[in-house]
Design an enzyme around this catalytic site. Structure first.
Site, PDB file in Angstrom:
ATOM      1  N   THR A 193       0.851  -1.186   0.000  1.00 46.17           N
ATOM      2  CA  THR A 193       0.000   0.000   0.000  1.00 46.17           C
ATOM      3  C   THR A 193       0.893   1.243   0.000  1.00 46.17           C
ATOM      4  O   THR A 193       2.117   1.139  -0.055  1.00 46.17           O
ATOM      5  CB  THR A 193      -0.932   0.033   1.228  1.00 46.17           C
ATOM      6  OG1 THR A 193      -0.173   0.424   2.389  1.00 46.17           O
ATOM      7  CG2 THR A 193      -1.573  -1.326   1.479  1.00 46.17           C
ATOM      8  N   CYS A 194       0.267   2.406   0.100  1.00 47.47           N
ATOM      9  CA  CYS A 194       1.036   3.659   0.116  1.00 47.47           C
ATOM     10  C   CYS A 194       1.922   3.760   1.351  1.00 47.47           C
ATOM     11  O   CYS A 194       2.966   4.419   1.318  1.00 47.47           O
ATOM     12  CB  CYS A 194       0.085   4.853   0.096  1.00 47.47           C
ATOM     13  SG  CYS A 194      -1.060   4.846  -1.283  1.00 47.47           S
TER      14      CYS A 194
ATOM     15  N   ARG B 266       2.692   0.948   3.595  1.00 51.58           N
ATOM     16  CA  ARG B 266       3.265  -0.292   4.134  1.00 51.58           C
ATOM     17  C   ARG B 266       3.530  -1.300   3.018  1.00 51.58           C
ATOM     18  O   ARG B 266       2.821  -1.339   2.010  1.00 51.58           O
ATOM     19  CB  ARG B 266       2.347  -0.894   5.189  1.00 51.58           C
ATOM     20  CG  ARG B 266       1.009  -1.400   4.709  1.00 51.58           C
ATOM     21  CD  ARG B 266       0.147  -1.921   5.863  1.00 51.58           C
ATOM     22  NE  ARG B 266      -0.121  -0.866   6.818  1.00 51.58           N
ATOM     23  CZ  ARG B 266       0.418  -0.812   8.046  1.00 51.58           C
ATOM     24  NH1 ARG B 266       1.238  -1.768   8.451  1.00 51.58           N
ATOM     25  NH2 ARG B 266       0.129   0.179   8.859  1.00 51.58           N
TER      26      ARG B 266
ATOM     27  N   ASN C 181     -10.996   2.881   5.250  1.00 53.28           N
ATOM     28  CA  ASN C 181     -11.699   1.777   4.601  1.00 53.28           C
ATOM     29  C   ASN C 181     -10.891   1.135   3.478  1.00 53.28           C
ATOM     30  O   ASN C 181     -11.051  -0.051   3.200  1.00 53.28           O
ATOM     31  CB  ASN C 181     -13.040   2.269   4.043  1.00 53.28           C
ATOM     32  CG  ASN C 181     -14.088   2.420   5.124  1.00 53.28           C
ATOM     33  OD1 ASN C 181     -14.315   1.500   5.909  1.00 53.28           O
ATOM     34  ND2 ASN C 181     -14.727   3.579   5.190  1.00 53.28           N
TER      35      ASN C 181
ATOM     36  N   GLN D 274      -7.554  -3.388  -0.016  1.00 56.32           N
ATOM     37  CA  GLN D 274      -6.172  -3.740  -0.340  1.00 56.32           C
ATOM     38  C   GLN D 274      -5.794  -5.112   0.223  1.00 56.32           C
ATOM     39  O   GLN D 274      -5.092  -5.892  -0.433  1.00 56.32           O
ATOM     40  CB  GLN D 274      -5.239  -2.653   0.188  1.00 56.32           C
ATOM     41  CG  GLN D 274      -5.400  -1.332  -0.560  1.00 56.32           C
ATOM     42  CD  GLN D 274      -4.814  -0.144   0.177  1.00 56.32           C
ATOM     43  OE1 GLN D 274      -4.684  -0.162   1.407  1.00 56.32           O
ATOM     44  NE2 GLN D 274      -4.478   0.902  -0.549  1.00 56.32           N
TER      45      GLN D 274
ATOM     46  N   GLY E 142       2.417  12.245 -10.143  1.00 53.71           N
ATOM     47  CA  GLY E 142       2.619  10.899  -9.621  1.00 53.71           C
ATOM     48  C   GLY E 142       1.647   9.937 -10.260  1.00 53.71           C
ATOM     49  O   GLY E 142       0.590  10.343 -10.766  1.00 53.71           O
TER      50      GLY E 142
ATOM     51  N   GLY F 183       1.453   6.517  -8.703  1.00 58.98           N
ATOM     52  CA  GLY F 183       1.466   5.361  -7.812  1.00 58.98           C
ATOM     53  C   GLY F 183       0.133   5.157  -7.113  1.00 58.98           C
ATOM     54  O   GLY F 183      -0.913   5.646  -7.554  1.00 58.98           O
ATOM     55  N   LYS F 184       0.184   4.456  -5.983  1.00 61.20           N
ATOM     56  CA  LYS F 184      -1.038   4.097  -5.276  1.00 61.20           C
ATOM     57  C   LYS F 184      -1.774   5.314  -4.718  1.00 61.20           C
ATOM     58  O   LYS F 184      -2.999   5.395  -4.780  1.00 61.20           O
ATOM     59  CB  LYS F 184      -0.716   3.098  -4.164  1.00 61.20           C
ATOM     60  CG  LYS F 184      -0.254   1.746  -4.688  1.00 61.20           C
ATOM     61  CD  LYS F 184      -0.013   0.767  -3.567  1.00 61.20           C
ATOM     62  CE  LYS F 184       0.419  -0.583  -4.143  1.00 61.20           C
ATOM     63  NZ  LYS F 184      -0.646  -1.187  -4.974  1.00 61.20           N
ATOM     64  N   MET F 185      -1.045   6.268  -4.138  1.00 63.32           N
ATOM     65  CA  MET F 185      -1.703   7.442  -3.576  1.00 63.32           C
ATOM     66  C   MET F 185      -2.289   8.312  -4.683  1.00 63.32           C
ATOM     67  O   MET F 185      -3.396   8.843  -4.546  1.00 63.32           O
ATOM     68  CB  MET F 185      -0.724   8.243  -2.727  1.00 63.32           C
ATOM     69  CG  MET F 185      -1.394   9.212  -1.767  1.00 63.32           C
ATOM     70  SD  MET F 185      -2.342   8.400  -0.463  1.00 63.32           S
ATOM     71  CE  MET F 185      -1.067   8.082   0.761  1.00 63.32           C
TER      72      MET F 185
END
EC number: 1.2.1.70
Length: 401
Positions: A49-50, A52, A98, A103, A171, A173-175
């Site tokens: 995740t963003c 971890r 949430n 994820q 960007g 990525g995930k975020m």
């Protein structure tokens, strides 16, 4: 009673191992999968995740800690407790978020698709998803905006307005993906994704019907945007030295380290990760009571997991009895059918009769052994010793055969 079972949680995250997380976060799934295979891990699920990167592992082999440098490694039962807390949103930067449930679910589903998880991890992840759902049902821990992108956009909308505004997301990525998804509900004007990789920027933009461009054209993109969002893993200022170009614009920087030079706040509104962090801390303080209720639910479910894993471990040992007995039966029947002539129907009857005989002879014995081990306070020690004894016994019998 705590039982010893080789389930581990290997984690790099924003809170416990920030330096290690910064070093490792830019690696992809294949990189972490290769680490697991090099360490000969039997089962694993990889969660990225963003905030971890975590590997949940079940293995009879010793984990090569040199492969997982700068990580924090939890042994059982802390490993499963950690997963329950993660799925429940207690370990998130924004308590009760949430998105982490989705994820965790996606990480588990990917492990099934890639055939890296088995019986043990499947049980634990299904349990974690159920616990995450129960925590959110039984408490108000996920009320309101809970993710960093959602909170950021809510503040921006209240202060500046998003509807029909031109927006630049730096960007891919995930975020940045989360920002792209949440933006839809605010009905913005043109949205552009800018990334170092034009292909990655295009892939994200296509998902939501946005425009895309190269980060090389950053100043021109900023000039034509009202709201600029920085969400990259770069360790330096990407947006700087804008001067008057920054005036009347709204900047959001949720990157850590920051991607936007704080000097920009002299010319425009800059919503930084530090400011958002203060909001998250306030939300966390307000949810302390809900966290306590969630922890009660998690602790109770951990007890259920303990009992179920005991059953599963016992079943594996008992299955060894039947596997050995059936292998002996198979060898003996093959020898019998070579020296005596039986038709197919007779062979089928003999096979069924010997299988029934095995079950009737072993059932009372294995059930009593199972009950004895289960009820003994030294469960783990006795189970392991019994398993070693059984394996040695089988090995000796096979040698004689």
């Amino acid at each position: 009673m705590i039982i010893m079972i080789p389930i581990y949680a290997i984690t790099w995250n924003f809170r416990d191992t920030p330096e290690g997380f910064d070093k490792i976060v830019n690696n992809d799934y294949n990189y972490f999968e290769s680490l697991c295979k090099k360490s000969s891990i039997d089962e694993f699920v990889i969660l990225i995740t963003c905030n971890r990167v975590e590997i949940y592992a079940y293995t009879r082999n010793e984990i090569d800690k040199d492969l997982f440098k700068d990580s924090l490694i939890y042994n059982y039962p802390e490993s499963t407790m950690h997963l329950l807390r993660v799925a429940s949103g207690l370990e998130s930067m924004s308590i009760g978020e949430n998105d982490i449930m989705r994820q965790v679910k996606e990480a588990y589903e990917l492990s099934i698709k890639r055939k890296t998880s088995g019986k043990i991890l499947s049980y634990i992840f299904k349990k974690a998803l159920n616990v995450g759902k129960e925590v959110r049902t039984q408490t108000s821990i996920s009320r309101g905006k809970t993710s960093i992108p959602a909170i950021s956009l809510d503040i921006c909308d209240n202060e500046y307005g998003i509807n029909n505004k031109s927006i630049l997301i730096i960007g891919n990525g995930k975020m940045a993906t989360d920002f792209s998804r949440y933006l839809k509900e605010y009905r913005p004007g043109n949205v552009t994704i800018a990334g170092r990789s034009i292909d990655h920027a295009r892939n994200l933009a296509v998902l939501y019907g946005y425009s895309y461009d190269s980060i090389k054209n950053l100043n021109n993109l900023i000039k034509n945007s009202d709201i600029i969002i920085a969400a990259t893993s770069a360790g330096n200022y990407i947006v700087k030295d804008l001067g008057d170009l920054a005036r009347n614009k709204y900047f959001i920087d949720i990157s850590k380290p920051e991607n936007i030079d704080p000097e920009i706040s002299k010319y425009a509104r800059l919503l930084s990760i530090n400011e958002i962090g203060k909001i998250l801390k306030r939300n966390e303080d307000e949810k302390k009571g809900e966290v306590e209720i969630a922890e009660v639910i998690i602790n109770q479910e951990q007890k259920t997991i303990d009992e179920k894993l005991k059953e599963m471990m016992l079943d594996d040992v008992i299955a060894m009895f039947y596997k050995f007995a059936n292998n002996v039966k198979k060898d003996e029947l093959e020898e019998l059918f070579l020296i005596q002539d039986f038709n197919d129907e007779q062979k089928k009857d003999i096979d069924a009769m010997t299988s029934s005989l095995i079950n009737k002879i072993l059932a009372p014995y294995t059930n009593s052994v199972k009950q004895f081990i289960k009820e003994n306070k030294n469960f783990d020690y006795i189970l392991n010793e019994y398993k070693k004894m059984l394996e040695q016994f089988m090995e000796n019998i096979v040698k004689k055969l």
